[in-house]
Design a protein around this motif. Structure first.
Motif, short mmCIF file in Angstrom:
data_model
loop_
_atom_site.label_atom_id
_atom_site.label_comp_id
_atom_site.label_asym_id
_atom_site.label_seq_id
_atom_site.Cartn_x
_atom_site.Cartn_y
_atom_site.Cartn_z
N SER A 228 9.05 -1.50 28.16
CA SER A 228 7.99 -1.41 29.33
C SER A 228 6.39 -2.00 28.91
O SER A 228 6.27 -1.53 27.22
N PHE A 229 5.09 -2.38 28.88
CA PHE A 229 4.20 -2.14 28.87
C PHE A 229 3.51 -0.80 28.70
O PHE A 229 2.25 -0.84 27.18
N ASP A 230 4.38 -0.27 28.35
CA ASP A 230 3.53 1.35 28.26
C ASP A 230 3.96 1.22 26.66
O ASP A 230 4.43 2.57 25.83
N GLY A 231 5.42 0.41 25.93
CA GLY A 231 5.85 0.92 25.30
C GLY A 231 6.96 1.58 25.79
O GLY A 231 8.42 2.00 24.41
N GLU A 232 7.95 1.96 26.86
CA GLU A 232 8.67 2.78 26.92
C GLU A 232 10.04 1.82 27.03
O GLU A 232 9.95 0.20 27.78
N TYR A 233 11.40 2.58 26.41
CA TYR A 233 12.75 1.59 26.42
C TYR A 233 13.14 1.98 28.15
O TYR A 233 13.88 2.89 28.21
N ILE A 234 13.50 1.29 28.80
CA ILE A 234 13.93 1.21 30.01
C ILE A 234 16.09 0.78 30.30
O ILE A 234 15.86 -0.51 29.07
N MET A 235 16.61 1.48 30.33
CA MET A 235 17.53 0.80 30.90
C MET A 235 18.06 0.39 31.74
O MET A 235 18.41 1.69 32.40
N ILE A 236 18.93 -0.73 32.35
CA ILE A 236 18.80 -0.82 34.12
C ILE A 236 20.70 -1.48 34.23
O ILE A 236 20.69 -2.56 33.06
N PRO A 237 21.65 -0.96 33.97
CA PRO A 237 22.77 -0.87 34.45
C PRO A 237 23.28 -2.43 35.50
O PRO A 237 21.84 -3.21 35.76
N ASN A 238 24.07 -2.83 35.18
CA ASN A 238 24.17 -4.80 35.32
C ASN A 238 24.01 -5.00 36.63
O ASN A 238 23.77 -5.99 37.21
N ASP A 239 25.11 -3.92 37.03
CA ASP A 239 25.29 -4.43 38.33
C ASP A 239 24.21 -3.56 39.08
O ASP A 239 24.22 -4.39 40.57
#
Length: 385
Positions: A228-239
Motif C-alpha cells: 500500500s501507499f502507507d508502506g504496508e504489505y497486504i496479502m489478498i487471497p486469489n479467490d
C-alpha cells in the motif's frame, strides 16, 4: 556389495592408531565439504565449456562419487564393514533389495537433473516471447517440477511395491477427502491459475481490489501481495481477486486525474475554464496528448463546479499525488492573479415577497435577575412591527 565392503578392511590395518584413523576420517569428510562448496563453481565452469545438461550430469556425478568414497573410507578405516554386512543380513536385504535401492537412487538423481533441464528449456522458450510474464514463467516452472517429481515417485514406488494400483486408488480416495476438507484452499489455488492465464495485472501494477489499493509486489498460486501507499504489505487471497472487482490503474501506462474547483456564480465560466486549462499546461507531470480538458460538473451550493481533467504517464502513487498537488497549486495561483473568486460555502436567505420580505434588526434587551445582557439578531416582518 559385501565383497566391496570386505575389500576395504585393509584401511583399518593401514591406519593402526586412533589418531591416524581420526585424521583419515577428517580428510574424507573435508573432501565432501569441499565438493559441496565448490559444486556451483564447478557447474558454472563446465557450463562455460560444454552444454548445461552435460554440466548437470558431470557435477552431480562428482558430488555423488565424493559422498560414496567418503562413506566407504570412513567405514573401512574404522573396521565397520562386518557390522554393515551383519546389519544387512538382519534386515533381510538381499541383492535384489540392493539393486532396487541403487535404481531408486539413480532415478532420484535423474529426476533432479531432469527438473533443471526442463527449467532451462522453459526459461529459454518463454524469454523469447514478450507476451509471457514473469509470473507465468514461475508458475509453469513449478508445475513442471511437480509433474516430473510425481512421475518419478510413482516409478520408485512401483519398484518397491508390487500392487501399486490399490495404493493409487487409496491415494485417490484420500485426495477426494482432503479436497472436500480444503475447498477454500483449492478454490484459492484454482483462482491463482485463472489469474495466471487471465492476466488482469502484473507485478509492478497499481491496482485496487475490494477497497485495498497499492502496487503488486508478488503473485503466487495462493495469494497476491500488494504494498500500500502507507508502506504496508497486504496479502489478498486469489479467490477474492477472482470474484471481486479489480481496478488496474497502470494497464494502459497512463492515468487520468480530475481536480474539482468551484468558481463564483458571477464569474465568467468560459474564462475560468480557459485559465484553468492554461494553468494545467504549465504542470510538468501533465501529458500534452491527450490534452487537458475542463468540463462543467454541477451547480453547487456556493459555486459553479468545474472538473479539470488531465493525464499522467507511467502512473504511480508518487506521480499521482505530485501531479495533483501541482495542479491545485497552479490553478489557485492563476485564479488569484486573475481575480477569480473561489467562494467559501455560503447561504442566501430571502423572505416571501407576498409577506413583505424581512429585515434584520439589532436590539439590546436587559434581562432581569442574574441573567446577563445579550446582543441578539432578530428577524421581523412588517406585520410583526
Amino acid at each position: 556389495m559385501a565383497g566391496l565392503l570386505t575389500g576395504l578392511d585393509w584401511l583399518s590395518e593401514a591406519a593402526s592408531t586412533t589418531e591416524l584413523k581420526l585424521a583419515v576420517s577428517i580428510v574424507a569428510v573435508a573432501l565432501v565439504i569441499a565438493v559441496l562448496f565448490s559444486y556451483r563453481r564447478l557447474h558454472t565452469w563446465i557450463c562455460e565449456r560444454t552444454r548445461p545438461l552435460y554440466a548437470d550430469v558431470i557435477s552431480m556425478s562428482v558430488l555423488i562419487a565424493a559422498c560414496l568414497v567418503s562413506l566407504a573410507v570412513v567405514t573401512g578405516v574404522w573396521g565397520r564393514t562386518e557390522e554393515v554386512q551383519r546389519l544387512s543380513t538382519n534386515l533381510g536385504l538381499d541383492s535384489d533389495d540392493v539393486a532396487r535401492a541403487i535404481v531408486s537412487f539413480l532415478l532420484l538423481v535423474v529426476t533432479v537433473i531432469a527438473t533443471r533441464f526442463v527449467s532451462r528449456v522453459v526459461e529459454g522458450i518463454f524469454n523469447s516471447s514478450a507476451a509471457v510474464t514473469a509470473h507465468q514463467r514461475k508458475v509453469t516452472h513449478r508445475l513442471s517440477q511437480v509433474l516430473i517429481w510425481a512421475v518419478s515417485l510413482v516409478v520408485v514406488l512401483g519398484i518397491w511395491i508390487e500392487d501399486l494400483g490399490s495404493l493409487l486408488v487409496g491415494a485417490g480416495f484420500l485426495g477426494i477427502v482432503l479436497g472436500m476438507a480444503a475447498r477454500q484452499t483449492l478454490g484459492t489455488v484454482l483462482a491463482g491459475f485463472v489469474l495466471m492465464f487471465a492476466r488482469p495485472f502484473e507485478i509492478g501494477d497499481w491496482i485496487e481490489v475490494e477497497g485495498d489499493e497499492g502496487v503488486v509486489t508478488d503473485i503466487s498460486i495462493v495469494n497476491t501481495q500488494v504494498r500500500s501507499f502507507d508502506g504496508e504489505y497486504i496479502m489478498i487471497p486469489n479467490d477474492v481477486i477472482a470474484s471481486g472487482t479489480v481496478t488496474n490503474r497502470s494497464k494502459r501506462g497512463r492515468l487520468r486525474l480530475e481536480v474539482e474547483i468551484g468558481v463564483d456564480y458571477e464569474t465568467d465560466v468560459d474564462r475560468a475554464a480557459a485559465l484553468a486549462k492554461a494553468a494545467i499546461d504549465e504542470v510538468n507531470e501533465a501529458m500534452t496528448a491527450p490534452a487537458p480538458r475542463v468540463v462543467g460538473k454541477s451547480f453547487g451550493d456556493s459555486a459553479v463546479v468545474l472538473g479539470v481533467r488531465f493525464w499522467i504517464d507511467t502512473p504511480s502513487a508518487r506521480r499521482y499525488w505530485n501531479a495533483r498537488t501541482a495542479a491545485i497549486s497552479a490553478i489557485k495561483e492563476t485564479f488569484e492573479d486573475e481575480d477569480i473568486k473561489i467562494p467559501y460555502p455560503q447561504r442566501e436567505l430571502t423572505g416571501r415577497p407576498e409577506a413583505g420580505g424581512f429585515r434584520v434588526t439589532d436590539e439590546r434587551e436587559t434581562l432581569s435577575g442574574d441573567e446577563s445582557s445579550d446582543h441578539r439578531m432578530t428577524t421581523t416582518t412588517p406585520e410583526e412591527q
